[in-house]
Each structure stands twice: as C-alpha cells, then as structure tokens.
Design a protein around this motif. Structure first.
Motif: not given
Length: 376
Positions: A41-44, A61-71
């Motif tokens: 999902i993350h682009g970075s 998960s948390g990414g450098s793009d500011g996005v948070i994802v729940l798996y």
C-alpha cells in the motif's frame, strides 16, 4: 525433541521446557515466506510496525508518506498461498492524515479499539479503530521521533513522547512507572514518572570507571546517537543501539553495562531504529535492522546467528509475533516481508520412554517390581 515430548507425556519434565525448546527451534529456522505476501500500500519507505498483543492478528504500519495501514495477518483463505490484506488505510486523501513521515505506530496494549501514531509533523494522534477518526490530537513544538504506551500499566494511561533529540523511548514491561529514553547526545536515561526529579539514573558504558573514559564520554551509553532501545520481555535487561555501530545490554535494575560483545552493528540511521527481541525462547534473540538485512543475535552471549536477506533497500523496522514466532520487517523499498519458521520434518509417532536419554528418567518413576514370588 522426541525426548522432550516423551518426558512431557510421561510427566517427567516441565511442559514449559518443551514450549521453550520448540519456540527456540522455530526462531532459529526463520526464513522468508514465499507463499505469504503483505499487500503493498505504501508509496514510500516503511518506518514502523506494530502487532496488537491481544490476538496477534492485526498489524499497523506507518510510512514516510504519512500513510498508516492496518493489516489482517490471519489466513482466512485456508490456502497455502495467500496475501495479508489491508483492512483500511489512512491515506493521503484522509482529512486527518499525518502531513509528514509517520515515525511510530502502536496499538493500545489492552484491546484493538484504539491505536496511536506520531509524526515529523509534530503531532501525536490517538485513533478510534472502528471509526478511523482521531479521538485526540496532541501538538508539540518539536519533532516527535518516538512514543510508547506502557504494556503493563494499570494505574495510569500515560504516553511517553519526546521531542527534538530524544530518538527512542520505551516503558519497562516490569515496572509500570519506569521509562527508558535514548538521545542524540549518546545518553540513555531511566525515569520514574512518580518522582519530582524524574530521572533515576544515566547509564554509563564504563560502569563508573572514569579513568578509562574521557571527560566527553563520561556518563554516556554510546559514543554516538542512541536511536534504538528495547527491553527484554521480563524487563530485567535493556538493549540499546547507537550510531557508534555498537549494541549494549544493560541490567535494568542496577544500570550496569553487562559488557556483552555483539561486534560491529552497522547503524547509519539518522532517526529512530526499531528492532525487536524474541519472547519465550531459550536463549532469547534480538532482530536488528542491518542495512538491507536483519541480523539475528543471541541477547546474552552476543553471538551473530544469521542474517535474514530479502529486502532490496535499507530495513527500518521489525516486529516479532510471539504467538507463532514470526517476524515482519519494513524497509525503504516499500515492502513488508514475512519471515516464518521452516516446516518441521515429519517424525515418527512412536514415542516411548525408551527414546528418553537415561538422565531424563526420574528415579521415582523407575520400575521397582520384582519377579520373585518368594519375597515377603
């Protein structure tokens, strides 16, 4: 292993011993799972991972793009090949998305209804998992590099967040009021939040032998930035890592450097480095991002066991799933990889006391029957 199983079956050995042996075997056989993917999902780059401790099923998960994802990590398809699907994400179009890099995500330790996130946008957010809306937002004057909620606290709900140059923070899993922090000035401090002065001690890599230390290095834990720390599961020891390419193990009660030699532990990260420690094994293991690989060390002897290879770029974080002895890692290559124990070779079901080593047999259980009918 057969001997341990037979001893447990016969009641000759502590069942916990078999559990520790099997967990240890599983960790030592970790390999990249080619049949399990984590949906991309993350682009970075991925900076932080956390698995909820209640069921061990859901991962953030948390990414450098500011996005948070729940798996969802559970295999609902019941097929050998499957993908861990993203249940939802706080994407760039979400009105409350972090503006800059997410550095830490953490589940509320007691249920999955809430989680927290902190970011380079100088905010810490408390999220309602069901509505995917922030229940509260804390604004800080400086960058929030790391935060942590106590896994054992019953009398407080404090979140430890540090600004500017404190790069790593962790509550003790043994004492609910004790907190450890690592800073860019090379110091590691232990705190008791009940005390007015706060600081309990500052860890000293030289254990007070100042004759061996320069004035600049006195009362420092590392000769570089301390950007990672993690307690052992029992809370008796603290493992720290610094940009001096060293990892150190500390007695958390006395503050003593145990002087375990891990060799050179390459660490070029300019921010927090998330590593993990196993749970329920004998010995326990540390999983440390090491360039594009993950180094696996024995915690108390410093032995480098193996290097896990699979990422194409720098690994930023890893999280250990203690229920099934699995490891998940996140990297600048935007991928999350799953490392699982290799399948066990089939063994015979014929387990008897004869398969036990002789020293395992308790004399109290030995057969004392005599065939002589004349005795008595």
């Amino acid at each position: 292993m057969l001997g341990l199983m037979a001893a447990r079956q016969a009641g000759l050995d502590d069942p916990a011993r078999l559990r520790r042996a099997e967990r240890t075997r599983r960790v030592l056989s970790l390999e990249l799972n080619k049949d399990r993917d984590v949906e991309r999902i993350h682009g970075s780059g991925i900076n932080t991972l956390d698995i909820e401790p209640v069921e061990g099923r859901y991962m953030l998960s948390g990414g450098s793009d500011g996005v948070i994802v729940l798996y969802d990590l559970e295999n609902l398809s019941r097929k050998p090949n499957y993908t861990c699907k993203a249940l939802f994400s706080v994407g760039r179009s979400h009105p409350d998305v972090h503006k800059f890099s997410v550095e830490t995500v953490q589940w509320y330790p007691h249920d999955t209804g809430m989680f927290t996130s902190s970011s380079f946008d100088k905010t810490l957010k408390i999220w309602d998992t069901n509505t995917l809306q922030p229940a509260d937002i804390f604004h800080f004057e400086g960058t929030v590099y790391s935060h942590h909620m106590s896994p054992v606290a019953t009398k407080h709900c404090l979140i430890a967040g540090h600004r500017q140059e404190v790069l790593a923070v962790s509550w003790s899993p043994r004492h609910e009021y004790v907190l450890a922090t690592g800073s860019a000035d090379g110091r590691v401090k232990l705190w008791d939040v009940r005390r007015a002065s706060g600081c309990l001690s500052t860890l000293d890599q030289y254990n007070g032998e100042k004759s061996k230390a320069s004035s600049e290095a006195a009362n420092t834990a590392h000769n570089g930035r301390v950007n990672g720390l993690c307690y052992t599961n029992d809370g008796l020891h603290l493992l720290t890592i610094g940009t001096d390419d060293r990892m150190r193990l500390w007695n958390s009660s006395t503050g003593e450097n145990t002087l375990v030699n891990y060799g050179k532990v390459c660490n070029e990260s300019r921010k927090g480095l998330k590593f993990a420690i196993s749970c329920g094994c004998n010995p326990e293991f540390a999983f440390v991002p090491y360039g594009s690989t993950i180094a696996v060390y024995t915690v108390f002897t410093g032995e480098l066991i193996t290097m896990l290879r699979g990422h194409y770029s720098t690994v930023n974080c890893c999280v250990f799933q203690p229920h099934f002895q699995e490891l998940y890692t996140g990297s600048k290559d935007c991928n999350i990889l799953a490392w699982i124990p290799a399948p066990r070779e089939p063994v015979s079901d014929d387990i008897s006391e004869k398969s036990l080593p002789q020293h395992h047999v308790n004399p109290a259980y030995e057969d004392a029957w005599s065939s002589s009918d004349d005795e008595g």
